[in-house]
Write an enzyme that holds these catalytic residues in place. Structure first.
Site, PDB file in Angstrom:
ATOM      1  N   ARG A 122      32.483  87.715 -13.193  1.00  0.00           N
ATOM      2  CA  ARG A 122      33.019  88.990 -12.744  1.00  0.00           C
ATOM      3  C   ARG A 122      33.124  89.993 -13.897  1.00  0.00           C
ATOM      4  O   ARG A 122      32.776  91.151 -13.759  1.00  0.00           O
ATOM      5  CB  ARG A 122      34.409  88.689 -12.156  1.00  0.00           C
ATOM      6  CG  ARG A 122      35.135  89.848 -11.641  1.00  0.00           C
ATOM      7  CD  ARG A 122      34.823  90.080 -10.192  1.00  0.00           C
ATOM      8  NE  ARG A 122      35.285  91.371  -9.778  1.00  0.00           N
ATOM      9  CZ  ARG A 122      34.595  92.174  -9.013  1.00  0.00           C
ATOM     10  NH1 ARG A 122      33.413  91.842  -8.571  1.00  0.00           N
ATOM     11  NH2 ARG A 122      35.077  93.337  -8.661  1.00  0.00           N
ATOM     12  N   LYS A 167      42.320  83.738 -20.333  1.00  0.00           N
ATOM     13  CA  LYS A 167      40.896  83.998 -20.075  1.00  0.00           C
ATOM     14  C   LYS A 167      40.656  85.476 -19.750  1.00  0.00           C
ATOM     15  O   LYS A 167      39.742  86.102 -20.281  1.00  0.00           O
ATOM     16  CB  LYS A 167      40.406  83.131 -18.901  1.00  0.00           C
ATOM     17  CG  LYS A 167      39.035  83.511 -18.389  1.00  0.00           C
ATOM     18  CD  LYS A 167      38.633  82.734 -17.160  1.00  0.00           C
ATOM     19  CE  LYS A 167      39.240  83.200 -15.875  1.00  0.00           C
ATOM     20  NZ  LYS A 167      38.548  84.283 -15.159  1.00  0.00           N
ATOM     21  N   ASN A 168      41.481  86.038 -18.876  1.00  0.00           N
ATOM     22  CA  ASN A 168      41.214  87.411 -18.439  1.00  0.00           C
ATOM     23  C   ASN A 168      41.469  88.434 -19.541  1.00  0.00           C
ATOM     24  O   ASN A 168      40.866  89.500 -19.553  1.00  0.00           O
ATOM     25  CB  ASN A 168      42.030  87.734 -17.173  1.00  0.00           C
ATOM     26  CG  ASN A 168      41.487  86.972 -15.965  1.00  0.00           C
ATOM     27  OD1 ASN A 168      40.389  86.409 -16.022  1.00  0.00           O
ATOM     28  ND2 ASN A 168      42.260  86.936 -14.893  1.00  0.00           N
ATOM     29  N   ILE A 174      45.907  91.228  -2.032  1.00  0.00           N
ATOM     30  CA  ILE A 174      44.927  91.739  -3.003  1.00  0.00           C
ATOM     31  C   ILE A 174      43.487  91.418  -2.574  1.00  0.00           C
ATOM     32  O   ILE A 174      42.640  92.297  -2.560  1.00  0.00           O
ATOM     33  CB  ILE A 174      45.169  91.158  -4.427  1.00  0.00           C
ATOM     34  CG1 ILE A 174      46.647  91.280  -4.832  1.00  0.00           C
ATOM     35  CG2 ILE A 174      44.253  91.825  -5.451  1.00  0.00           C
ATOM     36  CD1 ILE A 174      47.156  92.663  -5.135  1.00  0.00           C
ATOM     37  N   ARG A 233      35.491  92.737  -3.279  1.00  0.00           N
ATOM     38  CA  ARG A 233      35.558  93.091  -4.700  1.00  0.00           C
ATOM     39  C   ARG A 233      34.652  94.266  -5.103  1.00  0.00           C
ATOM     40  O   ARG A 233      33.749  94.111  -5.929  1.00  0.00           O
ATOM     41  CB  ARG A 233      35.296  91.852  -5.571  1.00  0.00           C
ATOM     42  CG  ARG A 233      36.196  90.711  -5.197  1.00  0.00           C
ATOM     43  CD  ARG A 233      36.124  89.555  -6.146  1.00  0.00           C
ATOM     44  NE  ARG A 233      36.946  89.746  -7.329  1.00  0.00           N
ATOM     45  CZ  ARG A 233      37.181  88.801  -8.226  1.00  0.00           C
ATOM     46  NH1 ARG A 233      36.665  87.609  -8.069  1.00  0.00           N
ATOM     47  NH2 ARG A 233      37.931  89.036  -9.283  1.00  0.00           N
ATOM     48  N   PRO A 234      34.896  95.442  -4.512  1.00  0.00           N
ATOM     49  CA  PRO A 234      34.098  96.611  -4.900  1.00  0.00           C
ATOM     50  C   PRO A 234      34.402  97.042  -6.331  1.00  0.00           C
ATOM     51  O   PRO A 234      35.405  96.627  -6.909  1.00  0.00           O
ATOM     52  CB  PRO A 234      34.563  97.693  -3.915  1.00  0.00           C
ATOM     53  CG  PRO A 234      35.930  97.268  -3.483  1.00  0.00           C
ATOM     54  CD  PRO A 234      35.969  95.774  -3.565  1.00  0.00           C
ATOM     55  N   ILE A 235      33.538  97.895  -6.906  1.00  0.00           N
ATOM     56  CA  ILE A 235      33.812  98.422  -8.251  1.00  0.00           C
ATOM     57  C   ILE A 235      33.800  99.961  -8.226  1.00  0.00           C
ATOM     58  O   ILE A 235      33.493 100.608  -9.221  1.00  0.00           O
ATOM     59  CB  ILE A 235      32.835  97.864  -9.316  1.00  0.00           C
ATOM     60  CG1 ILE A 235      31.381  98.092  -8.907  1.00  0.00           C
ATOM     61  CG2 ILE A 235      33.080  96.409  -9.599  1.00  0.00           C
ATOM     62  CD1 ILE A 235      30.439  97.948 -10.097  1.00  0.00           C
ATOM     63  N   ASP A 236      34.145 100.511  -7.065  1.00  0.00           N
ATOM     64  CA  ASP A 236      34.118 101.975  -6.929  1.00  0.00           C
ATOM     65  C   ASP A 236      35.093 102.669  -7.891  1.00  0.00           C
ATOM     66  O   ASP A 236      34.811 103.763  -8.368  1.00  0.00           O
ATOM     67  CB  ASP A 236      34.437 102.372  -5.483  1.00  0.00           C
ATOM     68  CG  ASP A 236      35.763 101.802  -5.001  1.00  0.00           C
ATOM     69  OD1 ASP A 236      35.950 100.573  -5.099  1.00  0.00           O
ATOM     70  OD2 ASP A 236      36.629 102.582  -4.563  1.00  0.00           O
ATOM     71  N   ARG A 249      35.342  77.115 -15.064  1.00  0.00           N
ATOM     72  CA  ARG A 249      35.191  78.509 -15.498  1.00  0.00           C
ATOM     73  C   ARG A 249      36.435  79.003 -16.227  1.00  0.00           C
ATOM     74  O   ARG A 249      36.337  79.863 -17.093  1.00  0.00           O
ATOM     75  CB  ARG A 249      34.981  79.416 -14.280  1.00  0.00           C
ATOM     76  CG  ARG A 249      33.714  79.153 -13.540  1.00  0.00           C
ATOM     77  CD  ARG A 249      33.669  79.993 -12.314  1.00  0.00           C
ATOM     78  NE  ARG A 249      33.482  81.371 -12.722  1.00  0.00           N
ATOM     79  CZ  ARG A 249      32.753  82.252 -12.061  1.00  0.00           C
ATOM     80  NH1 ARG A 249      32.150  81.887 -10.946  1.00  0.00           N
ATOM     81  NH2 ARG A 249      32.629  83.466 -12.483  1.00  0.00           N
ATOM     82  N   CYS A 256      34.314  84.792  -8.519  1.00  0.00           N
ATOM     83  CA  CYS A 256      34.748  83.972  -7.400  1.00  0.00           C
ATOM     84  C   CYS A 256      34.593  84.712  -6.090  1.00  0.00           C
ATOM     85  O   CYS A 256      34.820  85.917  -5.996  1.00  0.00           O
ATOM     86  CB  CYS A 256      36.201  83.555  -7.611  1.00  0.00           C
ATOM     87  SG  CYS A 256      36.356  82.253  -8.815  1.00  0.00           S
ATOM     88  N   ASP A 268      46.444  85.270  -8.259  1.00  0.00           N
ATOM     89  CA  ASP A 268      45.827  84.079  -8.854  1.00  0.00           C
ATOM     90  C   ASP A 268      46.731  82.846  -8.782  1.00  0.00           C
ATOM     91  O   ASP A 268      46.302  81.749  -9.156  1.00  0.00           O
ATOM     92  CB  ASP A 268      45.435  84.355 -10.321  1.00  0.00           C
ATOM     93  CG  ASP A 268      44.187  85.210 -10.430  1.00  0.00           C
ATOM     94  OD1 ASP A 268      43.576  85.513  -9.391  1.00  0.00           O
ATOM     95  OD2 ASP A 268      43.820  85.583 -11.564  1.00  0.00           O
TER      96      ASP A 268
END
Ligand code: UD1
Length: 464
Positions: free
Chosen positions: A122, A48-49, A356, A151-154, A426, A146, A334
């Site tokens: 995500r 999936k990822n 993580i 879960r920042p996106i900096d 999902r 999830c 995961d």
């Protein structure tokens, strides 16, 4: 007496409404009768990822690309609808098979991606890298996904800015724009799969050379890079901590098969282990599963590997171990919850540390309801193995923990109901069907009230 008789139906109605959390809203749930060791063989689908990064990359091409081994799961279908909504052409060459898709990005006219569904996944952020790389402009709804931590996106933003883009966040949208993108050396402060893939997407159509230092090394980073290279990108070093990208002007047609899903495979390995079964997991790349295999061996499982299959046999109770989640090639976050279920039933005391995502132990409360002995302090779970788990009504808090609760149900005594299975759907294709093919007793039901739920549990108790 008369007035009491009149009141009773009303009271009963109130009782039903109060006890029914869904108040008439139908919800899909899994009902599981535990105790059967899983035995047999199960085939793993595409990752999936990987697929999410590859679908984003595909819209960068104005010729038709073919993607094979696509998993037919909700996150993928939401993503495909999102790229369709901005004008990408999507064709399933065999209408009854959603595992092969042909995509052409020539018709994209709209550079703003927003709908209630895309906000829930995500990987919507990959559309920023892909659209910014190709059109130098993108507006995408901020990612959901999830609930397992901040879960920042900096790091994504830092990468895009280094390439020359202006980034603005406003009312839940990220806006990215550049006159031109120019390659740079970007050092990631944290090892991030998402940032690595996103920067790779944008940089593959930037001018000149980009270097990503401290890049993520996950198999799906390599898979996305290989797909981009097939389309004519020039990316080297994917799978190492230093990725070098020479930008190109445009992409050409390609045909790519997505790698097998290492987490789906690992989940079935844990399902075999927790139920003390004997399962052969086929269509996998055993090398991608090394961290998982090493831990199961350490706990006493017997493992046989061939070129594309792994057999997990657990003839006697597993032993304890220590786990710390790490970026690849370390132990994957995961797989943390699925292993905690195995350790909850193993002999002795185990320690699992989550490095993580800070909120990834929410589900342990549900396992405690099933009789597990787990205490969590900060990011470490202390697990004292118990002889057995017992069935209970539990709620999936996220995708992987949801799968872990199903494994717990399969190894528990009695019946378990897993609520909120929308999370599981999902990322796992035909999860219940695959488990049933291994002898697991698991059924999906649409439930509207606690009465229905109790009825299903009583009914299943009589099965087997
Ligand atoms: C991806 C996977 C997810 C997996 C995770 C780690 C997808 C769609 N999801 O998520 O299943 O659990 O990798 O293997 O592929 N971070 C920052 N700033 C950033 C980005 C990340 O601080 O800009 C931090 C995160 O909070 C986390 C760590 O970096 O602590 C790793 O996150 P990352 O690898 O980016 O995870 P995702 O790509 O979101």
């Amino acid at each position: 007496m008369g007035s009491l008789r009149k009141e009773r139906p009303l009271r009963q109605l109130f009782y039903v409404l109060r006890r029914s959390p869904q108040r008439g809203i139908m919800e899909h749930q899994y009902f599981i009768k535990g105790g059967n060791p899983l035995v047999g063989s199960v085939e793993i689908g595409g990752a999936k990822n990987s697929a999410l990064g590859i679908l984003a990359a595909a819209i960068m091409c104005d010729e038709t690309v073919t993607i094979r081994n696509l998993p037919d799961v909700n996150d993928i279908n939401v993503f495909i609808n999102a790229i369709k909504s901005i004008g990408a052409q999507i064709v399933y060459p065999n209408p009854n098979d959603r595992h092969i898709v042909m995509i052409n990005g020539r018709g994209i006219r709209n550079l703003e991606v927003d709908n209630e569904y895309i906000r829930q996944i995500r990987a919507s952020y990959y559309l920023i890298g892909a659209l910014l790389g190709k059109y130098k402009e993108a507006a995408v709804a901020l990612p959901g996904g999830c609930n397992i931590g901040a879960r920042p996106i900096d790091q994504h933003q830092k990468g895009f800015k280094a390439l020359g883009a202006d980034i603005k966040i406003d009312k839940g949208m990220i806006y990215a724009r550049a006159d031109k993108l120019v390659g740079k050396t970007i050092y990631l402060d944290v090892v991030s799969v998402g940032a690595t893939i996103n920067i790779m997407l944008a940089a593959s159509m930037a001018e000149g050379k980009t270097i990503i230092e401290n890049a993520a090394k996950e198999p799906h980073v390599v898979d996305v890079a290989q797909f981009l290279n097939q389309m004519g990108a020039d990316i080297r070093g994917a799978g190492t901590g230093r990725i070098r990208i020479n930008g190109v002007k445009k992409f050409k047609a390609a045909d790519h098969e997505i790698i097998p899903d290492q987490i789906e495979a690992g989940t079935f390995m844990c399902a075999a282990a927790a139920t003390m079964g004997d399962v052969t997991i086929t269509h996998v790349i055993p090398q991608h599963l090394e961290a998982i295999t090493a831990k199961l061996l350490d706990m006493g499982a017997q493992i046989e590997e061939t070129d594309d299959a792994i057999r997990v046999v657990v003839p006697k109770r597993l032993g304890s171990t220590t786990i710390k989640t790490m970026p690849h090639p370390g132990f994957p976050t995961d797989m943390q919850s699925q292993f905690v279920v195995c350790l909850a039933l193993a002999s002795g005391n185990s320690l699992v540390t989550e490095k993580i995502f800070e909120s990834r132990f929410q589900y342990t409360g549900e396992l405690v309801k099933m009789g597990a002995n787990i205490t969590v302090e900060g990011t470490t779970a202390f697990i004292q193995g118990v002889d057995k788990l017992t069935g209970a009504i539990v709620k999936a808090p996220d995708l992987r923990a949801g799968a872990a609760l199903v494994i717990a149900g399969l190894s528990a005594e009695g019946c378990t109901c897993v609520e909120d299975i929308k999370y599981i759907k999902r990322g796992y294709e035909n999860f219940a069907e695959k488990l049933r093919s291994l002898g697991g007793i698991i059924e999906e039901r649409e439930i509207a009230s606690h009465e229905d739920q109790e009825h299903e549990m009583r009914r299943l108790e009589l099965v087997g």
